[in-house]
Motif scaffolding. Structure first.
Motif, PDB file in Angstrom:
ATOM      1  N   TRP A 121      -7.962  -2.375   9.889  1.00 35.35           N
ATOM      2  CA  TRP A 121      -6.995  -2.050   8.841  1.00 35.35           C
ATOM      3  C   TRP A 121      -5.839  -1.231   9.417  1.00 35.35           C
ATOM      4  O   TRP A 121      -6.053  -0.238  10.121  1.00 35.35           O
ATOM      5  CB  TRP A 121      -7.662  -1.262   7.727  1.00 35.35           C
ATOM      6  CG  TRP A 121      -8.601  -2.038   6.873  1.00 35.35           C
ATOM      7  CD1 TRP A 121      -9.959  -1.897   6.814  1.00 35.35           C
ATOM      8  CD2 TRP A 121      -8.270  -3.065   5.932  1.00 35.35           C
ATOM      9  NE1 TRP A 121     -10.494  -2.780   5.905  1.00 35.35           N
ATOM     10  CE2 TRP A 121      -9.486  -3.506   5.350  1.00 35.35           C
ATOM     11  CE3 TRP A 121      -7.069  -3.666   5.533  1.00 35.35           C
ATOM     12  CZ2 TRP A 121      -9.522  -4.514   4.388  1.00 35.35           C
ATOM     13  CZ3 TRP A 121      -7.106  -4.665   4.584  1.00 35.35           C
ATOM     14  CH2 TRP A 121      -8.324  -5.078   4.013  1.00 35.35           C
ATOM     15  N   ARG A 123      -1.144  -0.603   8.928  1.00 34.52           N
ATOM     16  CA  ARG A 123       0.166  -0.978   8.397  1.00 34.52           C
ATOM     17  C   ARG A 123       1.152  -1.044   9.551  1.00 34.52           C
ATOM     18  O   ARG A 123       1.077  -0.249  10.477  1.00 34.52           O
ATOM     19  CB  ARG A 123       0.651   0.036   7.356  1.00 34.52           C
ATOM     20  CG  ARG A 123      -0.206   0.096   6.099  1.00 34.52           C
ATOM     21  CD  ARG A 123       0.283   1.175   5.145  1.00 34.52           C
ATOM     22  NE  ARG A 123       0.059   2.516   5.699  1.00 34.52           N
ATOM     23  CZ  ARG A 123       0.608   3.625   5.206  1.00 34.52           C
ATOM     24  NH1 ARG A 123       1.450   3.555   4.171  1.00 34.52           N
ATOM     25  NH2 ARG A 123       0.339   4.798   5.741  1.00 34.52           N
ATOM     26  N   TYR A 151      -3.017   0.439  -0.241  1.00 31.15           N
ATOM     27  CA  TYR A 151      -3.305   1.580   0.620  1.00 31.15           C
ATOM     28  C   TYR A 151      -4.016   2.713  -0.115  1.00 31.15           C
ATOM     29  O   TYR A 151      -4.868   3.390   0.462  1.00 31.15           O
ATOM     30  CB  TYR A 151      -2.001   2.090   1.238  1.00 31.15           C
ATOM     31  CG  TYR A 151      -2.210   3.157   2.294  1.00 31.15           C
ATOM     32  CD1 TYR A 151      -2.918   2.871   3.459  1.00 31.15           C
ATOM     33  CD2 TYR A 151      -1.702   4.437   2.131  1.00 31.15           C
ATOM     34  CE1 TYR A 151      -3.111   3.841   4.435  1.00 31.15           C
ATOM     35  CE2 TYR A 151      -1.893   5.411   3.098  1.00 31.15           C
ATOM     36  CZ  TYR A 151      -2.600   5.109   4.237  1.00 31.15           C
ATOM     37  OH  TYR A 151      -2.797   6.066   5.198  1.00 31.15           O
ATOM     38  N   LYS A 154      -7.822   0.963  -3.009  1.00 31.91           N
ATOM     39  CA  LYS A 154      -8.407   0.056  -2.035  1.00 31.91           C
ATOM     40  C   LYS A 154      -9.284  -1.038  -2.647  1.00 31.91           C
ATOM     41  O   LYS A 154      -9.671  -1.977  -1.954  1.00 31.91           O
ATOM     42  CB  LYS A 154      -9.188   0.857  -0.993  1.00 31.91           C
ATOM     43  CG  LYS A 154      -8.284   1.790  -0.175  1.00 31.91           C
ATOM     44  CD  LYS A 154      -9.022   2.403   0.983  1.00 31.91           C
ATOM     45  CE  LYS A 154      -8.164   3.442   1.710  1.00 31.91           C
ATOM     46  NZ  LYS A 154      -6.922   2.882   2.254  1.00 31.91           N
ATOM     47  N   TRP A 178       0.627  -1.499   1.340  1.00 27.93           N
ATOM     48  CA  TRP A 178      -0.497  -2.399   1.625  1.00 27.93           C
ATOM     49  C   TRP A 178      -0.847  -2.337   3.104  1.00 27.93           C
ATOM     50  O   TRP A 178       0.026  -2.255   3.957  1.00 27.93           O
ATOM     51  CB  TRP A 178      -0.155  -3.840   1.238  1.00 27.93           C
ATOM     52  CG  TRP A 178       0.037  -4.010  -0.241  1.00 27.93           C
ATOM     53  CD1 TRP A 178       1.166  -3.706  -0.961  1.00 27.93           C
ATOM     54  CD2 TRP A 178      -0.913  -4.474  -1.179  1.00 27.93           C
ATOM     55  NE1 TRP A 178       0.969  -3.970  -2.289  1.00 27.93           N
ATOM     56  CE2 TRP A 178      -0.300  -4.440  -2.461  1.00 27.93           C
ATOM     57  CE3 TRP A 178      -2.234  -4.930  -1.073  1.00 27.93           C
ATOM     58  CZ2 TRP A 178      -0.972  -4.832  -3.608  1.00 27.93           C
ATOM     59  CZ3 TRP A 178      -2.893  -5.323  -2.222  1.00 27.93           C
ATOM     60  CH2 TRP A 178      -2.259  -5.277  -3.473  1.00 27.93           C
ATOM     61  N   GLU A 179      -2.141  -2.370   3.393  1.00 20.54           N
ATOM     62  CA  GLU A 179      -2.602  -2.482   4.770  1.00 20.54           C
ATOM     63  C   GLU A 179      -3.296  -3.830   4.941  1.00 20.54           C
ATOM     64  O   GLU A 179      -3.690  -4.472   3.962  1.00 20.54           O
ATOM     65  CB  GLU A 179      -3.531  -1.323   5.132  1.00 20.54           C
ATOM     66  CG  GLU A 179      -4.707  -1.122   4.205  1.00 20.54           C
ATOM     67  CD  GLU A 179      -5.489   0.161   4.519  1.00 20.54           C
ATOM     68  OE1 GLU A 179      -5.169   0.827   5.519  1.00 20.54           O
ATOM     69  OE2 GLU A 179      -6.415   0.478   3.755  1.00 20.54           O
TER      70      GLU A 179
END
Length: 202
Positions: A121, A123, A151, A154, A178-179
């Motif tokens: 995970w 960004r 983010y 979750k 968002w990741e």
């Protein structure tokens, strides 16, 4: 938990705070096959150590960076110096730029040798990418599940099956809110090459 598997969609896959669009047949199969073989053989693949939570580990994939001279790119403790564009990478870059009307200066190449190679995970929010970066991600080889999650919330997730010859565009505020990750899979035996085009700000 809110989760969907998108196989074929050019609509925004995110419910809010960002834009992600998927184009599954951006390259025809024959051209995608040729590019996959070429990139496997011609790119300068390396396995780099990265620093995660204060400890150093080897990345579970191979990487290479190509792009404009004099503009290095770094993440997770790695500082990469770009190699000059190859004709094949430049051809892919030109096709994406003509389609998106965007300009990219670099491409980070990832080689996932099998399902045990992965990316956790994260960004793409490095300062050198600017405020709202556009990331163009092209896949060649074995299809892999690509996951997005909000983010801070979750439980809100989206899954996309990245297929051979596909293009995924991440734009707007997506890297803020968002990741994303590419998880391991015991079912995947074949290799996958991922080219992520980005624009670095001097």
């Amino acid at each position: 938990m809110q989760q969907d598997l998108f196989l074929n969609s050019q609509e925004n896959l995110l419910p809010f705070q960002g834009e992600v669009r998927f184009y599954p047949h951006f390259f025809e199969d024959t051209q995608a096959d040729e590019l996959m073989r070429s990139f496997q053989e011609s790119l300068a693949w390396r396995q780099e150590p990265i620093r995660i939570f204060g400890r150093e580990i080897m990345q579970p994939r191979l990487t290479a960076l190509y792009g404009e001279a004099g503009m290095p790119y770094g993440y997770s403790g790695i500082q990469m110096t770009p190699l000059p564009w190859t004709p094949e990478l430049m051809a892919v870059k030109t096709k994406i730029e003509e389609f998106t009307q965007l300009r990219f200066t670099h491409v980070l190449c990832n080689y996932y040798r099998n399902g045990q190679d992965s990316m956790g995970w994260h960004r793409d929010n490095e300062q050198v990418l600017g405020q709202n970066p556009s990331i163009a991600s092209v896949t060649f080889g074995a299809p892999r599940k690509f996951q997005l999650r909000h983010y801070t919330q979750k439980s809100i997730k989206r899954d996309v099956l990245l297929s051979h010859g596909s293009l995924l565009m991440m734009q707007g505020e997506s890297q803020h809110f968002w990741e994303h990750q590419l998880p391991k899979s015991s079912k995947i035996l074949g290799p996958r090459i991922n080219l992520t085009f980005r624009k670095l700000i001097r």
